[in-house]
Design an enzyme around this catalytic site. Structure first.
Site, mmCIF file in Angstrom:
data_model
loop_
_atom_site.group_PDB
_atom_site.id
_atom_site.type_symbol
_atom_site.label_atom_id
_atom_site.label_comp_id
_atom_site.label_asym_id
_atom_site.label_seq_id
_atom_site.Cartn_x
_atom_site.Cartn_y
_atom_site.Cartn_z
ATOM 1 N N CYS A 133 -55.488 -139.324 78.464
ATOM 2 C CA CYS A 133 -54.175 -138.354 78.313
ATOM 3 C C CYS A 133 -53.381 -139.293 78.762
ATOM 4 C CB CYS A 133 -55.248 -137.643 79.184
ATOM 5 S SG CYS A 133 -53.588 -135.455 78.985
ATOM 6 N N CYS A 136 -50.993 -135.771 80.534
ATOM 7 C CA CYS A 136 -52.119 -135.552 81.657
ATOM 8 C C CYS A 136 -51.658 -137.259 83.447
ATOM 9 C CB CYS A 136 -53.459 -135.574 81.778
ATOM 10 S SG CYS A 136 -54.505 -135.188 80.188
ATOM 11 N N ASP A 137 -51.739 -138.322 82.702
ATOM 12 C CA ASP A 137 -51.805 -138.736 83.676
ATOM 13 C C ASP A 137 -50.554 -139.976 84.134
ATOM 14 O OD1 ASP A 137 -54.031 -137.970 84.614
ATOM 15 O OD2 ASP A 137 -55.641 -139.035 83.275
#
Ligand code: NAP
Length: 311
Positions: A133, A136-137
């Site tokens: 992701c 997200c990261d």
């Protein structure tokens, strides 16, 4: 209480089904175990959903608006993880961690999950350098090198997104030609921060505590080559985008599947009366927000018809 309609999963398909079921005044609840949005919650930019012209609006904010719209039509939201289902009777039962839910109709909207890369060291470095992701990261890798595995729309779009943070993004693809749509390819090839490792797959992820070495295998010659993190950086990131697998284990013994995907007719009926499937978990040719939303609308209208028929 017996619901008219229970929807498992709050991706675009499930949320759209909720909007249509709620608007039909069906007593409806959407059950979701995690974050709303399904796959689009992992997407930084949605460009091709009709009407979506706000620059840089994320999948999460689009899903939020869909969820508020469903709630406005009286749809209940339940946070629970369903562990088993009984779909064959007139009253369907969904057994969750917090309780059992009953309904006359069920819409399966459980979506899909990212396929693992399938290399050595994958489990060890998940969350410690390996991610699925970018939204997200991505920020963890600000100023560092990043590798993206895959050659489809997801890999290319997420590679472009990751250039916001990374100093360099290398797309690792098993062939010498991308699968992504031409318009997305154009952007990738124009981006000066992106380069390519063609005809390559990841053989192994290595490191001590953090991921700092990736071993690539040439798909033509079988030759292995190792790339190590710049010593000044200490580590790098690897993001996997090689497609998705349907999340259908929950009902695989009751619902007809093809390669793990739920088989429906064009009106979203599964093999069980009163049970419908929508979105990425369904066997279909195009998995997009717009097709998931359309599936959801159709399934909810069919559920409404089915319930009318019971009266
Ligand atoms: P995808 O289209 O299935 O592409 C997967 C990519 O990963 C392909 O390039 C494939 O290589 C590669 N791959 C598959 N298995 C592999 C393995 N074991 N090792 C190495 N590489 C492997 O998946 P996706 O990009 O996630 O897209 C999924 C669906 O969502 C598609 O229908 C796509 O159009 C859609 N989508 C659309 C958008 C958009 O419209 N903006 C954005 C994201 C996703 P090969 O090319 O050699 O098969």
């Amino acid at each position: 209480m017996i619901y008219d309609c229970l929807i498992i999963g709050a991706g675009p398909g499930g949320l759209s089904a909720g909007i249509y079921a709620g608007r039909n005044k069906l007593k409806t609840a959407i059950i979701e175990q995690g974050q709303d949005g399904g796959q689009i919650a992992l997407t930084a930019d949605i460009e091709n959903y009709p009407g979506q012209v706000l620059d840089g609006e994320s999948g999460i904010s689009l899903a939020d608006r869909m969820a508020s719209q469903a709630e406005r039509f009286g749809v209940e939201r339940i946070k629970d993880s369903i562990g088993s289902v009984e779909l064959t009777g007139d009253i369907k039962k969904l057994h969750g961690k917090k309780g059992t839910y009953e309904a006359k109709t069920v819409i399966l909207s459980t979506g899909a999950f990212p396929k693992p890369i399938g290399c050595k060291g994958e489990a060890e470095f998940l969350g410690r350098g390996l991610s699925f992701c970018a939204t997200c990261d991505g920020a963890f890798f600000s100023g560092l090198q990043v590798f993206v595995v895959g050659g489809g729309d997801s890999a290319c779009e997420e590679a472009i997104y990751l250039t916001k943070f990374a100093k360099k993004v290398t797309i690792i693809h098993r062939r010498d030609e991308l699968r992504a749509a031409k318009s997305i390819q154009d952007k990738v090839f124009k981006n000066e921060k992106i380069d390519f490792a063609w005809n390559s797959v990841v053989d192994e992820l290595k490191g001590d505590d953090v991921l700092n070495e990736i071993v690539l295998k040439d798909t033509k010659t079988g030759e292995l080559r190792s790339i190590k993190a710049d010593p000044a950086d200490g580590f790098f990131g690897v993001f996997g985008f090689i497609g998705f697998s349907p999340r259908s284990d929950l009902f695989k013994d009751q619902i007809t599947l093809d390669n793990g995907y739920v088989v429906t007719d064009e009106d979203m009926h599964t093999n069980i009366p009163g049970v419908y499937a929508v979105g990425d978990v369904r066997r279909k040719s195009l998995r997009q927000v717009v097709t998931a939303a359309a599936d959801g609308a159709i399934a909810a209208m069919e559920a409404n018809k089915y319930i009318e028929g019971l009266k």
